[in-house]
Design a protein around this motif. Sequence first.
Motif, PDB file in Angstrom:
ATOM      1  N   GLU A   1       0.852  -1.204   0.000  1.00 18.18           N
ATOM      2  CA  GLU A   1       0.000   0.000   0.000  1.00 18.18           C
ATOM      3  C   GLU A   1       0.885   1.251   0.000  1.00 18.18           C
ATOM      4  O   GLU A   1       1.829   1.348   0.765  1.00 18.18           O
ATOM      5  N   THR A   2       0.544   2.199  -0.868  1.00 16.50           N
ATOM      6  CA  THR A   2       1.302   3.455  -0.903  1.00 16.50           C
ATOM      7  C   THR A   2       0.342   4.624  -0.730  1.00 16.50           C
ATOM      8  O   THR A   2      -0.857   4.502  -1.000  1.00 16.50           O
ATOM      9  N   ALA A   3       0.925   5.743  -0.269  1.00 16.84           N
ATOM     10  CA  ALA A   3       0.081   6.924  -0.021  1.00 16.84           C
ATOM     11  C   ALA A   3      -0.300   7.613  -1.330  1.00 16.84           C
ATOM     12  O   ALA A   3      -1.405   8.105  -1.487  1.00 16.84           O
TER      13      ALA A   3
ATOM     14  N   MET B   1       9.136   0.661  -2.947  1.00 19.65           N
ATOM     15  CA  MET B   1       9.747   1.627  -2.027  1.00 19.65           C
ATOM     16  C   MET B   1       9.007   1.610  -0.691  1.00 19.65           C
ATOM     17  O   MET B   1       9.614   1.744   0.379  1.00 19.65           O
ATOM     18  N   ALA B   2       7.680   1.418  -0.758  1.00 24.56           N
ATOM     19  CA  ALA B   2       6.878   1.348   0.473  1.00 24.56           C
ATOM     20  C   ALA B   2       7.299   0.121   1.295  1.00 24.56           C
ATOM     21  O   ALA B   2       7.392   0.191   2.529  1.00 24.56           O
ATOM     22  N   ILE B   3       7.585  -0.974   0.595  1.00 17.60           N
ATOM     23  CA  ILE B   3       8.034  -2.203   1.278  1.00 17.60           C
ATOM     24  C   ILE B   3       9.365  -1.943   1.986  1.00 17.60           C
ATOM     25  O   ILE B   3       9.544  -2.292   3.160  1.00 17.60           O
ATOM     26  N   LEU B   4      10.297  -1.305   1.238  1.00 21.33           N
ATOM     27  CA  LEU B   4      11.619  -1.036   1.825  1.00 21.33           C
ATOM     28  C   LEU B   4      11.519  -0.142   3.055  1.00 21.33           C
ATOM     29  O   LEU B   4      12.229  -0.338   4.054  1.00 21.33           O
TER      30      LEU B   4
ATOM     31  N   GLU C   1      12.726  -1.114   6.807  1.00 23.12           N
ATOM     32  CA  GLU C   1      13.755  -0.374   7.529  1.00 23.12           C
ATOM     33  C   GLU C   1      13.213   0.310   8.779  1.00 23.12           C
ATOM     34  O   GLU C   1      13.862   0.355   9.810  1.00 23.12           O
ATOM     35  N   GLU C   2      12.000   0.842   8.686  1.00 20.42           N
ATOM     36  CA  GLU C   2      11.516   1.712   9.753  1.00 20.42           C
ATOM     37  C   GLU C   2      10.662   0.998  10.789  1.00 20.42           C
ATOM     38  O   GLU C   2      10.600   1.418  11.946  1.00 20.42           O
TER      39      GLU C   2
ATOM     40  N   TYR D   1       7.816 -11.559   4.216  1.00 14.92           N
ATOM     41  CA  TYR D   1       8.011 -11.744   2.769  1.00 14.92           C
ATOM     42  C   TYR D   1       7.726 -10.427   2.013  1.00 14.92           C
ATOM     43  O   TYR D   1       6.898  -9.627   2.434  1.00 14.92           O
ATOM     44  N   ARG D   2       8.444 -10.300   0.923  1.00 14.89           N
ATOM     45  CA  ARG D   2       8.257  -9.101   0.077  1.00 14.89           C
ATOM     46  C   ARG D   2       7.715  -9.577  -1.281  1.00 14.89           C
ATOM     47  O   ARG D   2       8.277 -10.506  -1.875  1.00 14.89           O
ATOM     48  N   LEU D   3       6.644  -8.934  -1.706  1.00 22.49           N
ATOM     49  CA  LEU D   3       6.120  -9.247  -3.050  1.00 22.49           C
ATOM     50  C   LEU D   3       6.364  -8.030  -3.937  1.00 22.49           C
ATOM     51  O   LEU D   3       5.938  -6.915  -3.615  1.00 22.49           O
ATOM     52  N   SER D   4       7.077  -8.262  -4.994  1.00 20.06           N
ATOM     53  CA  SER D   4       7.279  -7.170  -5.963  1.00 20.06           C
ATOM     54  C   SER D   4       6.843  -7.693  -7.332  1.00 20.06           C
ATOM     55  O   SER D   4       6.695  -8.907  -7.519  1.00 20.06           O
ATOM     56  N   ASN D   5       6.584  -6.797  -8.236  1.00 23.24           N
ATOM     57  CA  ASN D   5       6.265  -7.256  -9.585  1.00 23.24           C
ATOM     58  C   ASN D   5       6.991  -6.410 -10.618  1.00 23.24           C
ATOM     59  O   ASN D   5       7.657  -5.427 -10.281  1.00 23.24           O
ATOM     60  N   ILE D   6       6.855  -6.826 -11.846  1.00 24.59           N
ATOM     61  CA  ILE D   6       7.624  -6.208 -12.937  1.00 24.59           C
ATOM     62  C   ILE D   6       7.272  -4.722 -13.101  1.00 24.59           C
ATOM     63  O   ILE D   6       8.098  -3.918 -13.502  1.00 24.59           O
TER      64      ILE D   6
END
Lengths: 435, 235
Positions: A250-252, A259-262, A266-267, A275-280
């Motif tokens: 989810e992003t604002a 970037m929201a996952i990262l 970190e924070e 787990y991290r889900l990313s896509n193309i």
Amino acid sequence: MKLIRLAAKNLLRQKRRSILLGSAIAFGILFVTLINGFTGSFIINVGENFSNLLAGHIFIDGVEKSETGKELYIIRDDSALMDAVDASGIDYRFLTKRSEIRGSLLFEGNGINQSIVGADWSRESYFKERIILKEGSFDNMADPQALIISSKIADRLQVELGDRVIVKMQTYTGQQTAGDFTIAAISIDTGLFGSISCYANLDYVNELLNLAPDEYLTLGIYLPELVDTEPSTDSLIPELEKRISLFSRETAGDENPFMAILEQQEEEEWEGIRYRLSNINDILSEVEEIVRILNIASIVILLVLFAIIMVGITNTFRMVMFERIQEIGTMRAVGMQRSEVRQLFLLEALFLALFGLAAGYLLTAGAMGILSSIYWGVDTPLFMLLKNGYMTFTITAGQILLNIAIVTLLTLAAAFRPSDKAARLEPGVALATEK
Amino acid sequence: MAIVSLKNVKKTYPLGKTEVKAVRGVSFDIARGDFISIAGPSGSGKSTILNMIGCIDVPTEGTVELNGHLTSDLNDREITRLRHKFVGFIFQSFNLIPVLTVYENIEFPLLLGKNVPAPPERKEWVNYLMDEVGLKDWTKHRPNELSGGQRQRVAIARALVTKPELVLADEPTANLDSETSEAIIGLMKKVNQDMGTTFIFSTHDPTIVDLAEHIIRLRDGLIDSEYRRDTEGGR
């Protein structure tokens, strides 16, 4: 109807002049549509090429927090992930399990940083089709320590088939280690992204990373089409969330979901395995920005081109008005209203624009046909933008309509002042004007 | 009621820093069905007067009344409509539209305005006029394929196509040989008699002037004499 017929006949009166003006419009359209068409397929081709190189459209990787607080990237047990994939009902072509070494390849004093991707070659038959070998064969991958490198890297290291190279690297926990590989095949260099990766057997890569045979770093899901990425992602997330702890995508706002996952990673305070889900599309969002800029640039080019063409159209219509001044006077004398005179000239401009547009799109179709039939090769810096070495063009109806609207409006705008001047002529003055 | 009435009409044109007084105060009435010649040497104001009667030019002073309408009271749209409905024009240099065929040139005024006749009615009337002016075999020809006399016949048919009550012909025979000129004036006279259309034509050719029934002679922008063949009156 009378004005339409008369305007068409008037346009044919000076064929050479009309053809010249129409050609100027046509070349403007050709140029801009080619840019639009190329940028239109740019995102699709880059997406597909990335998907091939990364062996998937959706990627899941695990992050484990160690007792010392260090983040380790590993998927130890993928049964929950597999269940989620099955439960989501997404249609995929194949799943890839990959591990990756980031280290330095060394050979006789030469060294280069490389990513060594470990793949299960017995399962990734599709991937084999994407790598074009220059030397060696996939049969050589039977050697557990076999390595496929690109021709550019082979040149840099000055290695040949059968040479043994050393890799200096870290295990998944960060310990320094080293391993050695045998050059099993040399692939054709496919541009920037082709030369930063080389390929090895998953088991040996895992061994070097100090992973167990069933462990790996990234699960890749290769979908039938690029457009399936978001719907499949949306179907998969709820199923994953039922089974594992997933970082939220989810992003604002317009932020890249990865970037929201990262940021969360970190924070936020967390422990265990997440787990991290990313896509193309996370990768392509940067490419989309480039495409957006290119599209804006093409509109600017269209406007600049047409600013120049407009000067030509305005001057031509001024000349036409003077050439036909007595005719205008006659038409006004026999009962033509000012508005009809204006319409007549504007219709001529409209027909000119339509003629230019039609010629422009015909030229574009021809040019696209020729360009897309040329094989540009896979060892070109353009590779990522091409589809299997061929240029492809994708243009939307919306872009065509926008270009048609711009060209038509600018042509009408260019002809408006002379048309208005013609309409305002007093019939007596027009009839008395000697050319 | 006169179909055309001019009262103390003056027209001045600017020419650089000076002014040219083309018409210096002209008054006359033209009756319905008249066949009138406005004669005079070059520069006497013939074309200027015809232009003001035809509402393609406006007087500097005085009034022009056309079929009871004071032209100075009308805006451009109304004047254009009046011209279309009420006046036909024949020009010295024919002024045909080069991209249109003979048929299309004649038909053209019929297609203007709001009440465009239905195609069969239009075709019948245009063909009739083409027949009347002797051009029925030239339907599909362009103006550049015709002789001067033929072009003027097209112009006459075009002037008559809207069934105007008034036809203005500015030097209609100036670009024609004498035989063709007489034929053209004869054709205009025939239309005048058959259809009752009022004809006003300007000319400086004395042989053509004499073919009119009502002659107004101009000199230096003023009426020099007016002559009616039926009443033999003059001034």
